[in-house]
Design a protein around this motif. Structure first.
Motif, PDB file in Angstrom:
ATOM      1  N   LEU A 164      78.592  26.307 -44.874  1.00 55.33           N
ATOM      2  CA  LEU A 164      77.929  27.290 -44.875  1.00 55.33           C
ATOM      3  C   LEU A 164      76.591  27.010 -44.761  1.00 55.33           C
ATOM      4  O   LEU A 164      75.798  26.053 -45.183  1.00 55.33           O
ATOM      5  CB  LEU A 164      77.782  27.876 -46.305  1.00 55.33           C
ATOM      6  N   HIS A 165      75.726  27.844 -43.784  1.00 55.68           N
ATOM      7  CA  HIS A 165      74.361  27.744 -43.254  1.00 55.68           C
ATOM      8  C   HIS A 165      73.466  28.590 -44.217  1.00 55.68           C
ATOM      9  O   HIS A 165      73.521  29.747 -44.202  1.00 55.68           O
ATOM     10  CB  HIS A 165      74.327  27.991 -41.872  1.00 55.68           C
ATOM     11  N   PHE A 166      72.368  27.984 -44.892  1.00 63.22           N
ATOM     12  CA  PHE A 166      71.504  28.434 -45.764  1.00 63.22           C
ATOM     13  C   PHE A 166      70.157  28.986 -44.819  1.00 63.22           C
ATOM     14  O   PHE A 166      69.684  27.936 -44.432  1.00 63.22           O
ATOM     15  CB  PHE A 166      71.382  27.791 -47.023  1.00 63.22           C
ATOM     16  N   TYR A 167      69.818  30.133 -45.348  1.00 64.68           N
ATOM     17  CA  TYR A 167      68.467  30.415 -44.835  1.00 64.68           C
ATOM     18  C   TYR A 167      67.790  31.238 -45.842  1.00 64.68           C
ATOM     19  O   TYR A 167      68.070  31.448 -46.724  1.00 64.68           O
ATOM     20  CB  TYR A 167      68.822  31.521 -43.639  1.00 64.68           C
ATOM     21  N   ALA A 168      66.356  31.143 -45.427  1.00 66.14           N
ATOM     22  CA  ALA A 168      65.466  32.161 -46.345  1.00 66.14           C
ATOM     23  C   ALA A 168      64.633  32.677 -45.224  1.00 66.14           C
ATOM     24  O   ALA A 168      64.222  32.380 -44.195  1.00 66.14           O
ATOM     25  CB  ALA A 168      64.650  31.258 -47.247  1.00 66.14           C
ATOM     26  N   ALA A 169      63.759  34.063 -45.826  1.00 64.20           N
ATOM     27  CA  ALA A 169      63.136  34.815 -44.942  1.00 64.20           C
ATOM     28  C   ALA A 169      62.398  35.703 -45.996  1.00 64.20           C
ATOM     29  O   ALA A 169      63.041  36.303 -47.035  1.00 64.20           O
ATOM     30  CB  ALA A 169      63.942  35.703 -44.127  1.00 64.20           C
ATOM     31  N   PRO A 170      61.035  35.965 -45.545  1.00 64.55           N
ATOM     32  CA  PRO A 170      60.202  37.135 -46.515  1.00 64.55           C
ATOM     33  C   PRO A 170      60.636  38.589 -45.864  1.00 64.55           C
ATOM     34  O   PRO A 170      61.493  38.617 -45.035  1.00 64.55           O
ATOM     35  CB  PRO A 170      58.958  36.847 -45.525  1.00 64.55           C
ATOM     36  N   TYR A 171      60.601  39.206 -46.812  1.00 63.64           N
ATOM     37  CA  TYR A 171      60.764  40.723 -46.485  1.00 63.64           C
ATOM     38  C   TYR A 171      59.843  41.467 -47.292  1.00 63.64           C
ATOM     39  O   TYR A 171      59.156  41.122 -48.175  1.00 63.64           O
ATOM     40  CB  TYR A 171      62.252  41.238 -46.988  1.00 63.64           C
ATOM     41  N   GLN A 195      63.920  30.871 -41.812  1.00 60.03           N
ATOM     42  CA  GLN A 195      63.841  29.538 -42.140  1.00 60.03           C
ATOM     43  C   GLN A 195      65.127  29.071 -42.475  1.00 60.03           C
ATOM     44  O   GLN A 195      65.712  29.449 -43.259  1.00 60.03           O
ATOM     45  CB  GLN A 195      62.935  29.285 -43.503  1.00 60.03           C
ATOM     46  N   HIS A 196      65.534  27.743 -41.858  1.00 61.26           N
ATOM     47  CA  HIS A 196      66.919  27.259 -41.927  1.00 61.26           C
ATOM     48  C   HIS A 196      66.613  26.260 -43.410  1.00 61.26           C
ATOM     49  O   HIS A 196      65.708  25.600 -43.097  1.00 61.26           O
ATOM     50  CB  HIS A 196      67.438  26.458 -40.880  1.00 61.26           C
ATOM     51  N   VAL A 197      67.519  26.259 -44.282  1.00 64.45           N
ATOM     52  CA  VAL A 197      67.105  25.581 -45.562  1.00 64.45           C
ATOM     53  C   VAL A 197      68.376  24.214 -45.482  1.00 64.45           C
ATOM     54  O   VAL A 197      67.774  23.027 -45.443  1.00 64.45           O
ATOM     55  CB  VAL A 197      67.709  26.330 -46.783  1.00 64.45           C
ATOM     56  N   PHE A 198      69.410  24.405 -45.314  1.00 65.06           N
ATOM     57  CA  PHE A 198      70.471  23.497 -45.022  1.00 65.06           C
ATOM     58  C   PHE A 198      71.594  24.058 -44.682  1.00 65.06           C
ATOM     59  O   PHE A 198      72.139  25.277 -44.672  1.00 65.06           O
ATOM     60  CB  PHE A 198      70.503  22.366 -46.595  1.00 65.06           C
ATOM     61  N   GLY A 199      72.676  23.043 -44.500  1.00 66.85           N
ATOM     62  CA  GLY A 199      73.835  23.481 -44.355  1.00 66.85           C
ATOM     63  C   GLY A 199      74.925  22.609 -45.163  1.00 66.85           C
ATOM     64  O   GLY A 199      74.673  21.315 -45.256  1.00 66.85           O
ATOM     65  N   VAL A 200      75.827  23.330 -45.754  1.00 69.44           N
ATOM     66  CA  VAL A 200      76.550  22.486 -46.963  1.00 69.44           C
ATOM     67  C   VAL A 200      78.042  22.837 -46.954  1.00 69.44           C
ATOM     68  O   VAL A 200      78.621  24.071 -46.423  1.00 69.44           O
ATOM     69  CB  VAL A 200      76.103  23.164 -48.143  1.00 69.44           C
ATOM     70  N   TRP A 201      78.960  21.840 -47.049  1.00 68.17           N
ATOM     71  CA  TRP A 201      80.447  22.082 -47.226  1.00 68.17           C
ATOM     72  C   TRP A 201      80.493  22.811 -48.631  1.00 68.17           C
ATOM     73  O   TRP A 201      80.140  21.756 -49.749  1.00 68.17           O
ATOM     74  CB  TRP A 201      81.230  21.113 -47.130  1.00 68.17           C
ATOM     75  N   MET A 202      80.909  23.850 -49.088  1.00 67.96           N
ATOM     76  CA  MET A 202      80.980  24.320 -50.283  1.00 67.96           C
ATOM     77  C   MET A 202      82.006  23.945 -51.190  1.00 67.96           C
ATOM     78  O   MET A 202      81.936  23.897 -52.568  1.00 67.96           O
ATOM     79  CB  MET A 202      80.765  25.897 -50.346  1.00 67.96           C
ATOM     80  N   SER A 203      83.257  23.835 -50.625  1.00 75.87           N
ATOM     81  CA  SER A 203      84.551  23.121 -51.502  1.00 75.87           C
ATOM     82  C   SER A 203      85.091  22.390 -50.585  1.00 75.87           C
ATOM     83  O   SER A 203      86.233  22.510 -49.981  1.00 75.87           O
ATOM     84  CB  SER A 203      85.265  24.514 -51.771  1.00 75.87           C
ATOM     85  N   PRO A 204      84.746  21.111 -50.510  1.00 77.43           N
ATOM     86  CA  PRO A 204      85.303  20.127 -49.470  1.00 77.43           C
ATOM     87  C   PRO A 204      86.599  19.674 -49.785  1.00 77.43           C
ATOM     88  O   PRO A 204      87.406  19.055 -48.886  1.00 77.43           O
ATOM     89  CB  PRO A 204      84.346  18.869 -49.465  1.00 77.43           C
TER      90      PRO A 204
END
Length: 225
Positions: free
Chosen positions: A155-162, A139-148
């Motif tokens: 940085l591309h944020f994801y989540a996934a079950p395991y 699951q793509h959560v969001f994309g964020v510039w971490m230190s603009p």
């Protein structure tokens, strides 16, 4: 050998033309790029860019900014909804150690640079290398510039079950790259508490845990915090 590494002859990573980044930008009529200087290419790229900037009152000034280009990256929160756990990493981070962290051992979500892969492929690679997990549905959560203010990385944020069955490899990172990574499985509520007392102090990890509580797999208990 004649020429400058990273400019008109390849540097140790085979790159040339590293001073061209940003010279063709036209999306903002209030910014006119004048010059791009290459300051360092030891591994990633440090540039100093000179540009004219039109302020809101109409004044034009000439500005300079240094930018650190390490490429874009991806990160992932692995969660087990049934057991209410998350799978994180612990590793030594010298930059935080030299800037006040007690021992530099930071608890983080698995992450890494894209290295010319697309973000989804890259984060599957990182989850396998760091945690030994074969990731299924992402699951793509969001994309964020971490230190603009200084770093170009998005940085591309994801989540996934395991599940335990998904932990198919040893993890630990790539030893040839100096990685020594420990897998850390935490109860989700405990992980969330650790974001408030400083035991988890990594920005991307705090963001993913808060997303999981507010919008993600554990959102039903968000009112507890």
């Amino acid at each position: 050998m004649n020429g400058t590494p990273g400019l008109d002859r390849p540097d140790h990573r085979g790159r040339t033309g590293l001073d061209q980044a940003g010279r063709d930008l036209t999306g903002n009529p209030d910014v006119k790029i004048l010059d791009v200087e290459l300051l360092a290419t030891a591994w990633h790229v440090l540039r100093r860019t000179t540009f004219d900037y039109r302020h809101r009152d109409g004044r034009w000034t000439t500005e300079q900014r240094e930018t650190y280009d390490r490429g874009d990256g991806a990160t992932i929160l692995l969660y087990d909804r049934e057991r209410r756990t998350v799978l994180l990493t612990r590793q030594f981070r010298y930059p935080v150690y030299v800037n006040g962290h007690p021992d530099g051992m930071l608890v983080e979500a698995a992450a890494g640079l894209l290295d010319d892969d697309d973000p989804a492929r890259a984060i599957r690679r990182e989850a396998a290398e760091e945690l030994g997990v074969t990731v299924g549905e992402l699951q793509h959560v969001f994309g964020v510039w971490m230190s603009p203010g200084s770093v170009t990385e998005r940085l591309h944020f994801y989540a996934a079950p395991y599940t335990a069955a998904d932990r198919t490899g040893p993890g630990g990172g790539v030893a040839e790259e100096g990685e020594d990574i420990e897998a850390v499985e935490l109860d989700f509520d405990e992980a969330l508490r650790q974001t408030t007392d400083g035991r988890i102090a990594d920005a991307k990890t705090v963001m993913l845990l808060q997303w999981a509580a507010l919008h993600g797999p554990f959102r039903q208990n968000a009112d507890m915090y």
